[in-house]
Design a protein around this motif. Structure first.
Motif, PDB file in Angstrom:
ATOM      1  N   UNK A   7       0.842  -1.212   0.000  1.00  0.00           N
ATOM      2  CA  UNK A   7       0.000   0.000   0.000  1.00  0.00           C
ATOM      3  C   UNK A   7       0.873   1.256   0.000  1.00  0.00           C
ATOM      4  N   UNK A   8       1.946   1.213   0.767  1.00  0.00           N
ATOM      5  CA  UNK A   8       2.852   2.361   0.807  1.00  0.00           C
ATOM      6  C   UNK A   8       3.536   2.550  -0.551  1.00  0.00           C
ATOM      7  N   UNK A   9       3.875   1.451  -1.211  1.00  0.00           N
ATOM      8  CA  UNK A   9       4.518   1.535  -2.521  1.00  0.00           C
ATOM      9  C   UNK A   9       3.560   2.119  -3.560  1.00  0.00           C
ATOM     10  N   UNK A  10       2.287   1.773  -3.460  1.00  0.00           N
ATOM     11  CA  UNK A  10       1.292   2.369  -4.356  1.00  0.00           C
ATOM     12  C   UNK A  10       1.137   3.862  -4.078  1.00  0.00           C
ATOM     13  N   UNK A  11       1.142   4.222  -2.811  1.00  0.00           N
ATOM     14  CA  UNK A  11       1.054   5.641  -2.454  1.00  0.00           C
ATOM     15  C   UNK A  11       2.231   6.423  -3.042  1.00  0.00           C
ATOM     16  N   UNK A  12       3.390   5.777  -3.107  1.00  0.00           N
ATOM     17  CA  UNK A  12       4.594   6.451  -3.593  1.00  0.00           C
ATOM     18  C   UNK A  12       4.534   6.757  -5.076  1.00  0.00           C
ATOM     19  N   UNK A  50       1.544   7.424  -6.560  1.00  0.00           N
ATOM     20  CA  UNK A  50       0.174   7.907  -6.742  1.00  0.00           C
ATOM     21  C   UNK A  50       0.063   8.974  -7.827  1.00  0.00           C
ATOM     22  N   UNK A  51       1.086   9.830  -7.954  1.00  0.00           N
ATOM     23  CA  UNK A  51       1.040  10.868  -8.990  1.00  0.00           C
ATOM     24  C   UNK A  51       0.937  10.254 -10.379  1.00  0.00           C
ATOM     25  N   UNK A  68      -0.171   7.161 -11.063  1.00  0.00           N
ATOM     26  CA  UNK A  68      -1.437   6.439 -11.176  1.00  0.00           C
ATOM     27  C   UNK A  68      -2.608   7.406 -11.364  1.00  0.00           C
ATOM     28  N   UNK A  69      -2.484   8.590 -10.792  1.00  0.00           N
ATOM     29  CA  UNK A  69      -3.566   9.576 -10.888  1.00  0.00           C
ATOM     30  C   UNK A  69      -3.662  10.193 -12.281  1.00  0.00           C
ATOM     31  N   UNK A  70      -2.543  10.206 -13.008  1.00  0.00           N
ATOM     32  CA  UNK A  70      -2.530  10.852 -14.326  1.00  0.00           C
ATOM     33  C   UNK A  70      -1.720  10.014 -15.319  1.00  0.00           C
ATOM     34  N   UNK A  71      -2.193   8.815 -15.625  1.00  0.00           N
ATOM     35  CA  UNK A  71      -1.467   7.997 -16.590  1.00  0.00           C
ATOM     36  C   UNK A  71      -1.586   8.564 -17.998  1.00  0.00           C
ATOM     37  N   UNK A  72      -0.665   8.164 -18.842  1.00  0.00           N
ATOM     38  CA  UNK A  72      -0.724   8.542 -20.250  1.00  0.00           C
ATOM     39  C   UNK A  72      -1.915   7.842 -20.903  1.00  0.00           C
ATOM     40  N   UNK A  73      -2.547   8.505 -21.846  1.00  0.00           N
ATOM     41  CA  UNK A  73      -3.628   7.865 -22.605  1.00  0.00           C
ATOM     42  C   UNK A  73      -3.024   6.843 -23.557  1.00  0.00           C
ATOM     43  N   UNK A  74      -3.500   5.614 -23.472  1.00  0.00           N
ATOM     44  CA  UNK A  74      -3.014   4.569 -24.374  1.00  0.00           C
ATOM     45  C   UNK A  74      -3.156   4.992 -25.825  1.00  0.00           C
ATOM     46  N   UNK A  75      -4.210   5.722 -26.107  1.00  0.00           N
ATOM     47  CA  UNK A  75      -4.485   6.152 -27.483  1.00  0.00           C
ATOM     48  C   UNK A  75      -3.437   7.134 -28.004  1.00  0.00           C
ATOM     49  N   UNK A  76      -2.676   7.759 -27.103  1.00  0.00           N
ATOM     50  CA  UNK A  76      -1.683   8.752 -27.503  1.00  0.00           C
ATOM     51  C   UNK A  76      -0.264   8.177 -27.571  1.00  0.00           C
TER      52      UNK A  76
END
Length: 233
Positions: free
Chosen positions: A77-82, A84-85, A87-95
């Protein structure tokens, strides 16, 4: 620069054969363990999802009974929090352009069974990268995403390739086989994969050319290590 594109499911559910929506997403270990391997090797990575949506972690993957205990659950969970930025704004696969990456890696969880397996955008990207001799890696249910790579003539781009993936036996033991609209092992074999599997829940992975696949969450680290080895060739 050598860089890995990590394509994560954008789905938070898997539609079962009775129409109910089974909560899911990506499997935490299958994202986090390879990220650790890539970091240690000095290889940058980019996370992408269909539509650039924030991916959902499968909460089952973070339960102590799945991780091996409360301490490991908290660490993940801590590794996911690290991250988070990202995960919150991934690149669009379409781009995404295949030219920007030397490898693609797709973690599992049941999410890919819902969206990536039928994504024409991902399918085209996979074919382009495969034809260019770039590394294609995936683990557990992630190889469902490879099913999207159908050529214009109808041939599956990975037909005849030696690969692995989550087995029917493991799906039965996980309790979803009877409810599944389709089973990954069956679908990969039917599509033309030369599927190799090891004992249930044990680390097992295979390499065929530039294609690296693993059977289950326990295989994620060695899949990433084999991707790095391919990139260093």
């Amino acid at each position: 620069m050598t860089s890995v594109l990590i394509v994560v499911t954008g789905s938070d559910h898997w539609t079962l054969n009775d129409g109910t929506l089974h909560p899911t997403g990506f499997w935490a270990e299958e994202l986090l363990s390879p990220l650790s391997v890539f970091r240690d090797a000095g290889i940058p990575f980019t996370i992408a999802t269909p539509g650039g949506v924030r991916p959902t972690v499968d909460e089952t993957s973070l339960a102590p009974e799945s991780t091996g205990g409360a301490e490991e659950s908290a660490r993940q969970r801590a590794a996911l929090d690290a991250i988070d930025d990202q995960l919150a704004a991934p690149v669009k696969l379409e781009d995404v352009s295949a030219d920007d990456y030397a490898a693609i890696y797709i973690p599992g969880g049941h999410g890919p069974m819902e969206d990536l397996a039928v994504s024409p955008v991902l399918g085209k990207l996979l074919i382009t990268m495969l034809d260019a001799g770039k590394v294609v890696g995936s683990v557990c249910h992630g190889p469902a995403a490879l099913l999207s790579a159908t050529k214009p003539d109808g041939e599956w781009a990975f037909a005849g390739r030696v690969m692995s993936g989550f087995t029917n036996d493991e799906e039965r033991q996980a309790g979803l086989a009877d409810k599944a609209p389709w089973l990954l092992e069956d679908r990969l074999r039917a599509a033309g994969a030369d599927l190799k599997v090891g004992p249930a829940w044990g680390p097992f992975s295979v390499v065929d050319g530039t294609v690296v696949t693993g059977q289950n969450p326990q295989s994620s680290t060695e899949v990433a290590e084999k991707i790095v080895a391919q990139l260093k060739k």
